[in-house]
Write a protein that holds these residues in place. Structure first.
Motif, PDB file in Angstrom:
ATOM      1  N   THR A 269      -1.041  -5.873  10.249  1.00 29.45           N
ATOM      2  CA  THR A 269      -0.762  -5.913   8.942  1.00 29.45           C
ATOM      3  C   THR A 269      -0.501  -4.707   8.110  1.00 29.45           C
ATOM      4  O   THR A 269      -1.101  -3.724   8.513  1.00 29.45           O
ATOM      5  CB  THR A 269      -2.040  -6.751   7.971  1.00 29.45           C
ATOM      6  N   PRO A 270       0.178  -4.684   7.126  1.00 28.45           N
ATOM      7  CA  PRO A 270       0.131  -3.357   6.508  1.00 28.45           C
ATOM      8  C   PRO A 270      -1.182  -2.958   5.918  1.00 28.45           C
ATOM      9  O   PRO A 270      -1.414  -1.544   6.064  1.00 28.45           O
ATOM     10  CB  PRO A 270       1.100  -3.681   5.032  1.00 28.45           C
ATOM     11  N   GLU A 271      -2.033  -3.949   5.693  1.00 25.44           N
ATOM     12  CA  GLU A 271      -3.376  -3.438   5.267  1.00 25.44           C
ATOM     13  C   GLU A 271      -4.137  -2.686   6.210  1.00 25.44           C
ATOM     14  O   GLU A 271      -4.692  -1.449   5.988  1.00 25.44           O
ATOM     15  CB  GLU A 271      -4.243  -4.626   4.761  1.00 25.44           C
ATOM     16  N   MET A 272      -4.043  -2.960   7.457  1.00 25.73           N
ATOM     17  CA  MET A 272      -4.772  -2.498   8.748  1.00 25.73           C
ATOM     18  C   MET A 272      -4.019  -1.259   9.042  1.00 25.73           C
ATOM     19  O   MET A 272      -4.538  -0.292   9.439  1.00 25.73           O
ATOM     20  CB  MET A 272      -4.732  -3.526   9.865  1.00 25.73           C
ATOM     21  N   ALA A 273      -2.684  -1.174   8.856  1.00 25.46           N
ATOM     22  CA  ALA A 273      -1.821   0.070   9.239  1.00 25.46           C
ATOM     23  C   ALA A 273      -2.470   1.117   8.196  1.00 25.46           C
ATOM     24  O   ALA A 273      -2.690   2.452   8.845  1.00 25.46           O
ATOM     25  CB  ALA A 273      -0.606  -0.048   9.073  1.00 25.46           C
ATOM     26  N   ALA A 274      -2.630   0.813   6.804  1.00 27.75           N
ATOM     27  CA  ALA A 274      -3.161   1.602   6.050  1.00 27.75           C
ATOM     28  C   ALA A 274      -4.501   2.195   6.368  1.00 27.75           C
ATOM     29  O   ALA A 274      -4.876   3.378   6.193  1.00 27.75           O
ATOM     30  CB  ALA A 274      -3.218   1.148   4.626  1.00 27.75           C
ATOM     31  N   VAL A 275      -5.497   1.152   6.799  1.00 24.70           N
ATOM     32  CA  VAL A 275      -6.624   1.504   7.269  1.00 24.70           C
ATOM     33  C   VAL A 275      -6.741   2.733   8.404  1.00 24.70           C
ATOM     34  O   VAL A 275      -7.257   3.694   8.277  1.00 24.70           O
ATOM     35  CB  VAL A 275      -7.589   0.395   7.648  1.00 24.70           C
ATOM     36  N   GLY A 276      -5.701   2.417   9.403  1.00 21.59           N
ATOM     37  CA  GLY A 276      -5.556   3.239  10.568  1.00 21.59           C
ATOM     38  C   GLY A 276      -5.221   4.715  10.041  1.00 21.59           C
ATOM     39  O   GLY A 276      -5.434   5.860  10.370  1.00 21.59           O
ATOM     40  N   ALA A 277      -3.974   4.823   9.287  1.00 18.77           N
ATOM     41  CA  ALA A 277      -3.588   5.983   8.611  1.00 18.77           C
ATOM     42  C   ALA A 277      -4.498   7.029   7.918  1.00 18.77           C
ATOM     43  O   ALA A 277      -4.794   7.995   8.039  1.00 18.77           O
ATOM     44  CB  ALA A 277      -2.310   5.586   7.711  1.00 18.77           C
ATOM     45  N   HIS A 278      -5.419   6.162   6.991  1.00 26.18           N
ATOM     46  CA  HIS A 278      -6.615   6.842   6.348  1.00 26.18           C
ATOM     47  C   HIS A 278      -7.115   7.590   7.398  1.00 26.18           C
ATOM     48  O   HIS A 278      -7.774   8.515   7.360  1.00 26.18           O
ATOM     49  CB  HIS A 278      -7.356   5.987   5.415  1.00 26.18           C
TER      50      HIS A 278
END
Length: 294
Positions: A269-278
């Motif tokens: 999901t985009p939300e989890m991809a954002a967690v990873g990028a963070h």
């Protein structure tokens, strides 16, 4: 996301009526993740149904161990109040748990998460005690960080994880490993598994499917997965002297590993991809300690 079985409200109602007919009330889908679909049942319960065969075995770990661990933990966790077994219409074990109120931390901004730091540190300090020999095995959590090098190479090869992080990964893999006894490890310490109370403090910790025993550094990756630098400093201070510098640096390596997995997963999901990028950004900004000669 594709799954081994389609889990919808009709199926959830069917298995409830056949195995726990006394549980009744409005049933609504709360979330459908990679492994599980979770339905809210009435105002106080949740029904967790695996969508994949591999997740069914993880549910069984929760059913066995959470009732034993929960009394010593300082925040609520989803201890099963009923268990479900395979049946003709549905082939997996499943659970009914309390509905835990709160806001999913991953859905909110990073800055206010500092309010979570002290209580999350207390949670990990309480969890990270020696585990029994029969604790669940997990080949990708709690293990030596070097055991994740092949997976990291695959993630770098996707082109979605910056190659500039490879030297940092190589440094962190070389940090001395965990020398203590295997301790209980949650295994999936990202902000999607944390709930915040209205005042911003930690309300609950969710999803113990990766529960295992081993190196606590896996869980302390939350320092980079969840927080920014100021909140990370609060988190580490609250952990106290039991976390030495080697464990802290392995935790940073685990943040790279988990963050890279989330970024490299094209089906996530985009939300989890954002967690990873963070996590990747935070881990890359933290300086390694200098040597006495450095």
């Amino acid at each position: 996301m594709d799954a081994d079985i389609v889990v919808d409200a009709a199926l959830a109602r069917h298995v409830l009526r056949h195995q726990h007919p006394d549980l009744d009330g409005p049933l609504t889908l709360a979330t459908s993740g990679w492994d599980n679909a979770i339905f809210r049942l009435g105002s106080s319960l949740a029904v967790r149904l695996p969508r994949r065969a591999v997740a069914a075995s993880l549910v069984r770990n929760e059913q066995r161990w959470l009732p034993l661990l929960a009394p010593s933990l300082p925040v609520p966790v989803p201890v099963p109040v009923r268990v479900g077994v395979p049946m003709e219409a549905y082939p997996y074990h499943w659970s009914v748990t309390p509905w835990l109120d709160g806001t999913v931390v991953a859905a909110g901004p990073v800055g206010p998460r500092a309010a979570l730091a002290q209580r999350l540190a207390g949670f990990f300090n309480a969890l990270h005690v020696p585990a029994p020999a029969e604790a669940p095995a997990n080949p990708v959590r709690g293990v030596p960080l070097s055991g994740r090098s092949a997976a990291m190479a695959e993630r770098f090869a996707t082109g979605r994880v910056p190659l500039s992080l490879r030297p940092l990964w190589d440094e962190l893999v070389a940090v001395p490993g965990w020398a203590g006894p295997p301790v209980w490890v949650h295994g999936d310490p990202h902000p999607g598994n944390l709930l915040a109370a209205p005042d911003g403090s930690l309300a609950a910790v969710l999803d113990f499917g990766d529960l295992t025993a081993g190196d606590p550094a896996t869980d302390l990756a939350a320092a980079w997965l969840v927080f920014d630098a100021p909140a990370r400093a609060l988190f580490r201070a609250a952990l106290g002297p039991r976390v030495d510098e080697d464990t802290w640096q392995r935790a940073r390596g685990w943040a790279l590993n988990i963050g890279a997995a989330l970024v490299a997963d094209a089906s996530g999901t985009p939300e989890m991809a954002a967690v990873g990028a963070h996590a990747l950004a935070q881990a890359s900004e933290s300086a390694l300690p200098r040597s006495d000669n450095g």
